[in-house]
Design an enzyme around this catalytic site. Sequence first.
Site, short mmCIF file in Angstrom:
data_model
loop_
_atom_site.label_atom_id
_atom_site.label_comp_id
_atom_site.label_asym_id
_atom_site.label_seq_id
_atom_site.Cartn_x
_atom_site.Cartn_y
_atom_site.Cartn_z
N CYS A 129 -17.49 14.82 35.47
CA CYS A 129 -17.95 16.59 35.09
C CYS A 129 -18.17 17.08 36.60
CB CYS A 129 -19.11 16.24 34.11
SG CYS A 129 -20.19 16.14 34.64
N ASP B 136 -20.84 18.54 37.62
CA ASP B 136 -21.85 18.75 38.08
C ASP B 136 -22.71 18.08 38.98
OD1 ASP B 136 -20.72 20.28 35.92
OD2 ASP B 136 -22.02 19.87 34.15
N CYS C 211 -23.08 22.73 33.57
CA CYS C 211 -22.49 23.39 32.10
C CYS C 211 -23.99 23.91 31.44
CB CYS C 211 -22.55 22.59 31.36
SG CYS C 211 -23.44 21.15 30.97
N CYS D 50 -26.63 15.84 30.52
CA CYS D 50 -27.55 16.96 31.17
C CYS D 50 -28.59 16.67 31.43
CB CYS D 50 -26.56 17.82 31.18
SG CYS D 50 -25.30 18.18 29.94
FE1 FES Z 1 -22.47 16.86 32.52
FE2 FES Z 1 -23.69 18.41 31.82
S1 FES Z 1 -21.50 18.38 30.63
S2 FES Z 1 -23.88 17.76 33.15
#
Ligand code: FES
Length: 148
Positions: free
Chosen positions: A35, A37, A60, A104
């Site tokens: 993702c 992040d 996010c 997350c």
């Molecule tokens: Fe992967 Fe939040 S969507 S850390």
Amino acid sequence: MALYSEKVMDHFMHPRNVGTIEDASGVGEVGNAKCGDIMKIYLKIENDIIEDVKFETFGCGSAIASSSMATEMIMGKSIHEALELTNKAVAEALDGLPAHKMHCSVLAEEAIKNALKDYFDKNNIPYDKSRFKEIDHDELHEQVHGDD
Ligand code: FES
């Protein structure tokens, strides 16, 4: 019911302890390749106490809220207490996260652990290596999100 609790929204809109610490005692960075992040935690440690903690998160809203809450939870605590912090405790303190956003909060736990490990390594402090097993974030993400 709203998808995100008021606490998540509050920490997302007004994150605490954002920034960097120049002469940090330990720095930890974790990322999720899938993702994209990234979370970075800076710790200032004196006499085994976390005197200051800052974070930078490119990610996010849940990742930002989790890092903000996690930094508040370890501020002023001993390094041993900080090591015990789990992503579940962070999510609970936020009054919950949606199931597909739990990973997350794992980033926050791991970033703090990496920063502590960095501190131990830099100061030749022996530690139990098994506590720092690598989490495969790609795998975790897949388990939660499937192929999306
Ligand atoms: Fe992967 Fe939040 S969507 S850390």
